[in-house]
Write a protein that holds these residues in place. Structure first.
Motif, PDB file in Angstrom:
ATOM      1  N   GLN A 110      -0.244  11.539   1.765  1.00 56.80           N
ATOM      2  CA  GLN A 110      -1.111  11.274   2.909  1.00 56.80           C
ATOM      3  C   GLN A 110      -0.894  12.291   4.017  1.00 56.80           C
TER       4      GLN A 110
ATOM      5  N   ARG B  69     -10.667   2.720  -1.453  1.00 56.34           N
ATOM      6  CA  ARG B  69      -9.728   1.721  -1.976  1.00 56.34           C
ATOM      7  C   ARG B  69      -8.299   2.101  -1.611  1.00 56.34           C
ATOM      8  N   ARG B  70      -7.441   1.097  -1.614  1.00 57.81           N
ATOM      9  CA  ARG B  70      -6.018   1.318  -1.384  1.00 57.81           C
ATOM     10  C   ARG B  70      -5.310   1.399  -2.726  1.00 57.81           C
TER      11      ARG B  70
ATOM     12  N   PRO C 253       0.835  -1.208   0.000  1.00 63.05           N
ATOM     13  CA  PRO C 253       0.000   0.000   0.000  1.00 63.05           C
ATOM     14  C   PRO C 253       0.870   1.259   0.000  1.00 63.05           C
TER      15      PRO C 253
ATOM     16  N   ALA D 260      -4.217   6.040  -0.104  1.00 62.73           N
ATOM     17  CA  ALA D 260      -5.619   5.635  -0.206  1.00 62.73           C
ATOM     18  C   ALA D 260      -6.396   6.736  -0.913  1.00 62.73           C
TER      19      ALA D 260
END
Length: 323
Positions: free
Chosen positions: A314, A283-284, A176, A179
């Motif tokens: 982020q 969703r990632r 990941p 997001a």
């Protein structure tokens, strides 16, 4: 232990195994056609060079030099071996240069598959950072939907995928990076813009969507189906969402795309999210590669940079929310 090279059955040579050092010595002697000068160039004694050539001739079972007056000249086999040995030396040098670049992470080609949404909000910053940190890395980019990109990865056409993390049948590694949410979007002058709307309202208008094999399309259709509404009326089915924002702004059609795109400077004045809480798909987004695949140093660097870019985004998003 000296390395060896294999030669297989040809018109000139029987199958054999020769010493790499003997071949290098021979190439130098063949260039100079003078054992004394060649031995000086190689920093070995002339008897040692003669012994090396004799060993090579014995291994090959054929003469490489013949007397020409007081000097030497190459036999037909010698000329062929010289040409092939020279080409082999050049290949070694090229391979060594490539390996040096790869081992230092300073260069190399990385074949990357990128989803349409990631080309908008991730890829520009990734490319910018790579140019600053490792300018010798070259990216070969394929843009497409996750189903197409995964097929390319299975065929070894691309090394990694940057985009939504979805479930695949084959074993993969997924990291990941950030997001986002996929939302319904339209032009700012669309009849549904600026007010809460139902799924049934949206089913009355045309859509731009990817193929039914794409996970986000499957999720969207499922939401309409489970709420007993007609499925979206797809007027344009597209293989890449990279061009969709411009199409939405001009066509008057609805679409389903990353919320990150709506805040891009290029589209913030032209597109708007349609207000419906049911159609927000979290969703990632990250990096995918085949389990057990070899990752070159250059590929590892692209993965590292992508992770750093995602973390930075982020952090900035959290700071904006706090402000």
């Amino acid at each position: 232990m000296p390395s060896t090279i294999f030669f297989y059955q040809t018109d000139e040579f029987q199958e054999c195994m020769i010493n790499n050092r003997d071949l290098d010595y021979f190439v130098t002697a063949a260039e100079m056609i003078n054992l004394r000068l060649a031995s000086q160039n190689l920093n070995i004694t002339q008897p040692a060079l003669s012994k090396s050539i004799t060993r090579l001739e014995k291994e090959l079972g054929i003469k490489l030099f013949k007397r020409a007056g007081r000097g030497l000249e190459l036999t037909e086999a010698g000329r062929i071996l010289y040409q092939r040995g020279l080409a082999l030396q050049n290949s070694y040098h090229e391979m060594a240069e490539v390996m040096t670049e790869l081992s230092s992470g300073a260069g190399g080609i990385v074949r990357v598959g990128v989803s349409g949404s990631a080309t908008q909000f991730l890829l520009p910053e990734i490319c910018k950072t790579l140019q600053l940190q490792v300018p010798n890395v070259k990216l070969e980019i394929q843009i497409g939907m996750n189903d197409v990109l995964f097929t390319l990865m299975e065929r070894h056409v691309i090394d990694i995928i940057i985009g939504p993390l979805v479930n695949y049948e084959s074993p993969v590694v997924q990291v990941p990076v950030t997001a986002d949410r996929v939302v319904v979007a339209a032009s700012r002058d669309h009849p549904l813009a600026g007010r809460p709307v139902s799924l049934r309202d949206m089913s009355r208008y045309g859509w731009i969507l990817p193929a039914k094999t794409v996970s986000m399309r499957q999720w969207l259709d499922k939401m309409f189906y489970e709420n007993h509404c007609p499925l979206p009326d797809v007027k344009v089915e597209i293989s890449s969402l990279a061009s969709v924002p411009g199409l939405i702004a001009k066509s008057g059609l609805l679409s389903f795309l990353s919320e990150n795109i709506l805040v891009e400077e290029e589209f913030i004045s032209r597109l708007i999210r349609i207000d419906n809480d049911q159609l927000m798909m979290p969703r990632r987004v990250g990096i995918t590669w085949r389990e057990g695949a070899f990752l070159s140093p250059a590929t590892q660097k692209v993965i590292e940079v992508t992770q750093n870019v995602g973390q930075k985004m982020q952090s900035e998003a959290r700071r904006m929310l706090e402000d």
